[in-house]
Design an enzyme around this catalytic site. Structure first.
Site, PDB file in Angstrom:
ATOM      1  CB  CYS A   1      -0.882   0.050   1.257  1.00  0.00           C
ATOM      2  SG  CYS A   1      -1.936  -1.383   1.511  1.00  0.00           S
TER       3      CYS A   1
ATOM      4  CG  ASP B   1      15.587  37.477 -13.487  1.00  0.00           C
ATOM      5  OD1 ASP B   1      15.468  37.277 -14.705  1.00  0.00           O
ATOM      6  OD2 ASP B   1      14.649  37.858 -12.756  1.00  0.00           O
TER       7      ASP B   1
END
Length: 493
Positions: free
Chosen positions: A34, A443
């Protein structure tokens, strides 16, 4: 993580979905495996054992739980956060390399012998490349069985099985149901036959670890979309795909607990690869809790994270395509970059049919661009040189960008090309190579955001301050970019 028994037990007992895909719980009494968040009553601790992969569970003789469907868990976030051999191998296996080229092809791409690759994967994942690829074939088969009306023989070969017998045996072994029983259960459970009503279209859900903030993710993809290759239509980001066996179109829509995905493929053998590339594009295997917890340790970043947690890094389905687009976007606006890219697509792209929208072409690959006339490009001469040199290196193989790339080596090769500075190299590392620690301190948007927040504004000082954000600086970039009121930061209307 599967070796930390106490931690795994706590995750299972609390049904913590954050750990789905990190490990799998195998129950010794029922022989079922599971996901940690399985809704069933947790087994007794003495009956639990833990494995690092679904393939390892299957190899040990466990079958998939019918309630939690562990084969549909998000992938382990480790493979996207690392650049070592095992992580690169897992990314390539997810992209179908073993099915197309075999284990020798995988080993060749990574620069190792088959024995070395098998030993490393078995040591870390409890299964070798063939078992891992087999588990993925089983998952692909289940998707095709449950979402299409394809005859089972076509499903078998589309999923990558060599014979009908191996297909039937694997499905029964993994899911404890025959292929026909799987299809019947799916139709009774959902009553959804969309895949059957629309020939050639496969509808499925792409799971992710919560939280997921779709604003900058889909906003960025939509705002930078290249006309003809990408579009935002009816609440979905759509784009064309160049795939190993043919062409495709992906339609991706954000939902509260999943991404709705519709795939139109000319060859169903490309399904697994198309799903893998869509997940990579949207960074769906990330662990947002780990990322955000680290970034929250900076008191200047914490308010941004708390306001809109779960930001992902928008990536690409084709690293070479993105590298070309990064060069076209140097020192120009988003709109100008889209215009330049659209001209390349019209002149050199491969036409594609799209009955549902306005997609017209595949983005041209390096081979198609290798013969382009630099004088036909409406770019400064220096950028023409940058573009043609990049395309030539990609076309002749001297520069390789992809899931198997070593991030540091790729950076070094990019820096060696004319016109490649830190911004271009790092944005390629971030969005094309998937380095979660890629950083763009120079940037303009980053510097504006830093100044507004009281962070150091110079690249050197910001880089020094950002050392505390590692290894998640690419995610910090998303949070900082999102302070600007730019279309890339908003989910399109």
């Amino acid at each position: 993580m599967h070796t930390d028994t106490e931690r795994c037990v706590r995750a299972v007992q609390s049904k913590d979905a954050r750990f789905d895909g990190w490990f799998f719980t195998a129950v010794l009494t029922t022989r079922i495996y599971c996901r940690p968040s399985c809704p069933a009553v947790p087994p007794k601790v003495q009956n639990m054992t833990f494995y690092p992969s679904a393939a390892a569970c299957q190899q040990a003789g466990f079958r998939a739980c019918k309630r939690c469907r562990p084969d549909t868990s998000p992938g382990s976030p480790e493979w996207n956060a690392r650049a070592d051999t095992v992580a690169r191998a897992m990314r390539l296996i997810g992209d179908g390399v073993v099915d197309r080229e075999g284990v020798p092809g995988l080993a060749t791409r990574l620069g190792y012998s088959t024995r070395q690759i098998e030993r490393q994967l078995n040591a870390e994942l409890g299964a070798g490349p063939l078992a891992l690829a087999r588990a993925q074939r089983a998952q692909t088969a289940r998707v095709l069985i449950e979402t299409t009306a394809l005859p089972m023989a076509e499903v078998a070969f589309a999923a990558g099985f060599a014979s009908i017998r191996s297909f039937n045996d694997t499905v029964r072994e993994v899911f404890a149901l025959t292929p026909g029983e799987l299809r019947t259960r799916a139709s009774r459970r959902t009553g959804d036959d969309r895949g059957i009503r629309t020939p050639g279209v496969i509808s499925l859900r792409l799971p992710f670890r919560a939280p997921l903030n779709p604003d900058n993710l889909f906003g960025h993809l939509a705002a930078t979309a290249v006309p003809g290759v990408e579009e935002w239509r009816d609440g979905a980001y759509r784009r064309t795909l160049r795939l190993p066996h043919g062409q495709g179109i992906a339609s991706l829509s954000p939902r509260p607990d999943h991404i709705a995905c519709r795939l139109s493929l000319t060859d169903s053998r490309d399904l697994r690869i198309a799903i893998s590339r869509c997940r990579w594009l949207l960074d769906l295997d990330a662990d947002p809790v780990a990322v955000d917890d680290q970034l929250r340790t900076d008191p200047l970043l914490a308010p941004l994270v708390d306001k809109a947690p779960g930001r992902r890094v928008p990536r690409t389905v084709d690293a070479a395509e993105f590298a070309v687009r990064a060069v076209l976007g140097q020192q120009v606006s988003t709109a100008a970059a889209r215009t330049h890219a659209a001209r390349l697509v019209t002149a050199h792209g491969e036409p594609i049919e799209d009955p549902e929208g306005g997609l017209t072409h595949l983005f041209p690959n390096p081979a198609a661009l290798a013969g382009l006339d630099p004088e036909a490009l409406a770019l400064p001469r220096s950028r023409r040189t940058t573009l043609t040199t990049l395309v030539g290196a990609l076309a002749d193989g001297s520069l390789r960008l992809g899931l198997d790339s070593d991030w540091d080596e790729a950076r070094a090769r990019l820096f060696a090309l004319p016109g490649f500075g830190p911004w271009t190299v790092e944005v390629i590392a971030m969005r094309a190579l998937g380095d979660p620690d890629a950083f763009l301190p120079g940037d303009l948007g980053m510097r504006r955001a830093a100044a507004d927040l009281g962070l150091p504004a110079t690249p050197a000082a910001l880089t020094a301050h950002a050392a505390a954000w590692r290894p998640w600086r690419a995610y910090a970039v998303q949070y900082l970019w999102a302070t600007d009121d730019h279309p890339i930061n908003h989910l399109p209307a």
